[in-house]
Motif scaffolding. Structure first.
Motif, PDB file in Angstrom:
ATOM      1  N   MET A   1      30.944 -20.325 -55.447  1.00  0.00           N
ATOM      2  CA  MET A   1      29.571 -20.478 -55.494  1.00  0.00           C
ATOM      3  C   MET A   1      29.186 -22.058 -55.337  1.00  0.00           C
ATOM      4  SD  MET A   1      26.939 -19.694 -58.406  1.00  0.00           S
ATOM      5  CE  MET A   1      27.157 -17.727 -58.252  1.00  0.00           C
ATOM      6  N   GLN A   2      28.376 -22.252 -54.413  1.00  0.00           N
ATOM      7  CA  GLN A   2      27.794 -23.822 -54.406  1.00  0.00           C
ATOM      8  C   GLN A   2      26.427 -23.834 -55.214  1.00  0.00           C
ATOM      9  OE1 GLN A   2      27.939 -24.873 -50.364  1.00  0.00           O
ATOM     10  NE2 GLN A   2      29.333 -23.028 -49.798  1.00  0.00           N
ATOM     11  N   ILE A   3      26.454 -25.080 -55.854  1.00  0.00           N
ATOM     12  CA  ILE A   3      25.110 -25.506 -56.365  1.00  0.00           C
ATOM     13  C   ILE A   3      24.734 -26.629 -55.609  1.00  0.00           C
ATOM     14  CG2 ILE A   3      23.696 -26.177 -58.278  1.00  0.00           C
ATOM     15  CD1 ILE A   3      25.022 -23.486 -58.712  1.00  0.00           C
ATOM     16  N   ARG A   4      23.546 -26.589 -54.982  1.00  0.00           N
ATOM     17  CA  ARG A   4      22.884 -27.738 -54.193  1.00  0.00           C
ATOM     18  C   ARG A   4      21.544 -28.236 -54.905  1.00  0.00           C
ATOM     19  NH1 ARG A   4      21.744 -25.629 -47.935  1.00  0.00           N
ATOM     20  NH2 ARG A   4      21.757 -27.834 -48.028  1.00  0.00           N
ATOM     21  N   PHE A   5      21.782 -29.663 -54.772  1.00  0.00           N
ATOM     22  CA  PHE A   5      20.667 -30.219 -55.546  1.00  0.00           C
ATOM     23  C   PHE A   5      20.017 -31.179 -54.727  1.00  0.00           C
ATOM     24  CE2 PHE A   5      24.449 -29.831 -58.269  1.00  0.00           C
ATOM     25  CZ  PHE A   5      24.157 -29.241 -59.325  1.00  0.00           C
ATOM     26  N   ALA A   6      18.661 -31.388 -54.968  1.00  0.00           N
ATOM     27  CA  ALA A   6      17.971 -32.457 -53.957  1.00  0.00           C
ATOM     28  C   ALA A   6      16.874 -33.015 -54.864  1.00  0.00           C
ATOM     29  CB  ALA A   6      17.385 -31.571 -53.067  1.00  0.00           C
ATOM     30  N   TYR A   7      16.568 -34.377 -54.320  1.00  0.00           N
ATOM     31  CA  TYR A   7      15.615 -35.181 -54.560  1.00  0.00           C
ATOM     32  C   TYR A   7      15.177 -35.862 -53.459  1.00  0.00           C
ATOM     33  CZ  TYR A   7      13.535 -39.764 -56.010  1.00  0.00           C
ATOM     34  OH  TYR A   7      12.572 -40.668 -56.067  1.00  0.00           O
ATOM     35  N   ILE A   8      13.719 -36.019 -53.143  1.00  0.00           N
ATOM     36  CA  ILE A   8      13.157 -36.666 -51.825  1.00  0.00           C
ATOM     37  C   ILE A   8      12.127 -37.811 -52.156  1.00  0.00           C
ATOM     38  CG2 ILE A   8      12.083 -35.800 -49.764  1.00  0.00           C
ATOM     39  CD1 ILE A   8      12.870 -32.981 -50.140  1.00  0.00           C
TER      40      ILE A   8
ATOM     41  N   GLY B   1      29.025 -19.139 -47.144  1.00  0.00           N
ATOM     42  CA  GLY B   1      28.573 -18.541 -45.877  1.00  0.00           C
ATOM     43  C   GLY B   1      26.731 -18.526 -46.050  1.00  0.00           C
ATOM     44  N   THR B   2      26.211 -18.678 -46.874  1.00  0.00           N
ATOM     45  CA  THR B   2      24.987 -18.446 -47.019  1.00  0.00           C
ATOM     46  C   THR B   2      23.997 -19.718 -46.860  1.00  0.00           C
ATOM     47  OG1 THR B   2      24.896 -18.606 -49.586  1.00  0.00           O
ATOM     48  CG2 THR B   2      25.133 -16.469 -48.536  1.00  0.00           C
ATOM     49  N   THR B   3      22.976 -19.596 -46.803  1.00  0.00           N
ATOM     50  CA  THR B   3      21.963 -20.722 -46.409  1.00  0.00           C
ATOM     51  C   THR B   3      20.659 -20.588 -47.485  1.00  0.00           C
ATOM     52  OG1 THR B   3      22.499 -20.859 -44.170  1.00  0.00           O
ATOM     53  CG2 THR B   3      20.457 -22.184 -44.738  1.00  0.00           C
ATOM     54  N   SER B   4      20.477 -21.809 -48.039  1.00  0.00           N
ATOM     55  CA  SER B   4      19.242 -21.936 -48.979  1.00  0.00           C
ATOM     56  C   SER B   4      17.954 -21.749 -48.221  1.00  0.00           C
ATOM     57  CB  SER B   4      19.192 -23.125 -49.718  1.00  0.00           C
ATOM     58  OG  SER B   4      18.905 -24.293 -48.772  1.00  0.00           O
TER      59      SER B   4
ATOM     60  N   SER C   1      28.300 -28.968 -56.182  1.00  0.00           N
ATOM     61  CA  SER C   1      29.608 -28.678 -57.117  1.00  0.00           C
ATOM     62  C   SER C   1      30.856 -28.503 -56.289  1.00  0.00           C
ATOM     63  CB  SER C   1      29.029 -27.430 -57.778  1.00  0.00           C
ATOM     64  OG  SER C   1      29.041 -26.299 -56.761  1.00  0.00           O
ATOM     65  N   ASN C   2      30.850 -28.417 -55.049  1.00  0.00           N
ATOM     66  CA  ASN C   2      32.061 -28.726 -54.018  1.00  0.00           C
ATOM     67  C   ASN C   2      31.757 -29.664 -52.896  1.00  0.00           C
ATOM     68  OD1 ASN C   2      30.977 -27.325 -51.910  1.00  0.00           O
ATOM     69  ND2 ASN C   2      31.173 -25.440 -53.224  1.00  0.00           N
ATOM     70  N   ASN C   3      32.731 -29.964 -52.018  1.00  0.00           N
ATOM     71  CA  ASN C   3      32.796 -30.809 -51.110  1.00  0.00           C
ATOM     72  C   ASN C   3      32.636 -29.942 -49.727  1.00  0.00           C
ATOM     73  OD1 ASN C   3      32.344 -33.337 -49.937  1.00  0.00           O
ATOM     74  ND2 ASN C   3      34.672 -33.372 -49.709  1.00  0.00           N
ATOM     75  N   SER C   4      31.721 -28.789 -49.612  1.00  0.00           N
ATOM     76  CA  SER C   4      31.771 -28.072 -48.503  1.00  0.00           C
ATOM     77  C   SER C   4      30.064 -27.770 -48.072  1.00  0.00           C
ATOM     78  CB  SER C   4      32.584 -26.813 -48.407  1.00  0.00           C
ATOM     79  OG  SER C   4      32.334 -26.057 -49.521  1.00  0.00           O
ATOM     80  N   THR C   5      29.472 -28.442 -48.845  1.00  0.00           N
ATOM     81  CA  THR C   5      27.695 -28.015 -48.475  1.00  0.00           C
ATOM     82  C   THR C   5      27.425 -29.348 -47.664  1.00  0.00           C
ATOM     83  OG1 THR C   5      27.515 -27.167 -50.905  1.00  0.00           O
ATOM     84  CG2 THR C   5      25.613 -27.893 -49.480  1.00  0.00           C
ATOM     85  N   ARG C   6      26.564 -28.688 -46.684  1.00  0.00           N
ATOM     86  CA  ARG C   6      25.981 -29.529 -45.587  1.00  0.00           C
ATOM     87  C   ARG C   6      24.441 -29.199 -45.652  1.00  0.00           C
ATOM     88  NH1 ARG C   6      30.181 -29.904 -40.505  1.00  0.00           N
ATOM     89  NH2 ARG C   6      32.017 -30.848 -41.926  1.00  0.00           N
ATOM     90  N   ASP C   7      23.745 -30.321 -44.861  1.00  0.00           N
ATOM     91  CA  ASP C   7      22.593 -29.844 -44.517  1.00  0.00           C
ATOM     92  C   ASP C   7      22.237 -28.649 -43.457  1.00  0.00           C
ATOM     93  OD1 ASP C   7      21.375 -31.903 -46.081  1.00  0.00           O
ATOM     94  OD2 ASP C   7      21.180 -33.169 -44.439  1.00  0.00           O
ATOM     95  N   ASN C   8      21.510 -27.869 -43.469  1.00  0.00           N
ATOM     96  CA  ASN C   8      21.136 -26.839 -42.239  1.00  0.00           C
ATOM     97  C   ASN C   8      20.341 -27.329 -41.522  1.00  0.00           C
ATOM     98  OD1 ASN C   8      21.834 -24.720 -40.840  1.00  0.00           O
ATOM     99  ND2 ASN C   8      20.031 -23.530 -42.002  1.00  0.00           N
ATOM    100  N   LEU C   9      18.858 -27.468 -42.173  1.00  0.00           N
ATOM    101  CA  LEU C   9      17.568 -27.931 -41.362  1.00  0.00           C
ATOM    102  C   LEU C   9      17.086 -29.057 -42.148  1.00  0.00           C
ATOM    103  CD1 LEU C   9      16.372 -24.471 -40.346  1.00  0.00           C
ATOM    104  CD2 LEU C   9      17.584 -25.967 -38.954  1.00  0.00           C
ATOM    105  N   LEU C  10      16.390 -30.047 -41.529  1.00  0.00           N
ATOM    106  CA  LEU C  10      15.623 -31.030 -42.378  1.00  0.00           C
ATOM    107  C   LEU C  10      14.707 -31.352 -41.381  1.00  0.00           C
ATOM    108  CD1 LEU C  10      15.463 -32.935 -44.787  1.00  0.00           C
ATOM    109  CD2 LEU C  10      16.784 -34.421 -43.615  1.00  0.00           C
ATOM    110  N   TYR C  11      13.385 -30.984 -41.814  1.00  0.00           N
ATOM    111  CA  TYR C  11      12.075 -31.241 -40.919  1.00  0.00           C
ATOM    112  C   TYR C  11      11.126 -31.870 -41.766  1.00  0.00           C
ATOM    113  CZ  TYR C  11      14.140 -28.104 -37.589  1.00  0.00           C
ATOM    114  OH  TYR C  11      15.130 -27.441 -36.776  1.00  0.00           O
TER     115      TYR C  11
END
Length: 133
Positions: free
Chosen positions: A1-8, A69-72, A102-112
């Motif tokens: 399981m991946q946990i993604r975090f963001a601040y913009i 393999g899922t996308t937020s 939480s791991n080193n395999s999370t990437r951006d998918n879409l950024l608009y």
């Protein structure tokens, strides 16, 4: 399981025309953080939790728990409170995003960017690098 975090944080670079006396001396920059962030399910299958945590850089993050393999969904942040004077010309937009995984395999998918509440899908600003841990 991946946990993604963001601040913009968004910055807009303005080049003023002489018609605006306060801005007549040249290029001005405004840096603002959002005052509204929400999950937007236009894309992806996993919702963001605590989207309001993306307002500031304070080690309290918006999160999305992703299975492999899922996308937020989109994390849609708005209401930056820019003060753009009449007659000013926007000559650039800069976006800083604090990412963490939480791991080193999370990437951006879409950024608009979002304009007047509509996601602008013309230029995807996603990076091709893994998020830091």
């Amino acid at each position: 399981m991946q946990i993604r975090f963001a601040y913009i944080v968004f910055s807009i670079v303005l080049s003023a025309l002489a018609s605006s006396a306060a801005w007549a001396l040249g290029v001005q920059t405004q840096t603002r953080s959002p005052t509204a962030c929400a999950n937007n399910n236009t894309t992806g299958s996993t919702a963001w939790s605590n989207p309001a945590n993306a307002y500031t850089s304070n080690d309290s993050y918006a999160t999305a728990a992703l299975a492999a393999g899922t996308t937020s969904n989109y994390l849609l942040c708005s209401n930056f409170g820019f003060s753009i004077p009449a007659g000013a010309t926007i000559t650039g937009i800069s976006v800083d995003i604090e990412r963490k995984s939480s791991n080193n395999s999370t990437r951006d998918n879409l950024l608009y960017l979002v304009k007047n509440g509509t996601i602008q899908t013309g230029s995807n600003g996603a990076t091709n690098t893994n998020w830091p841990t």
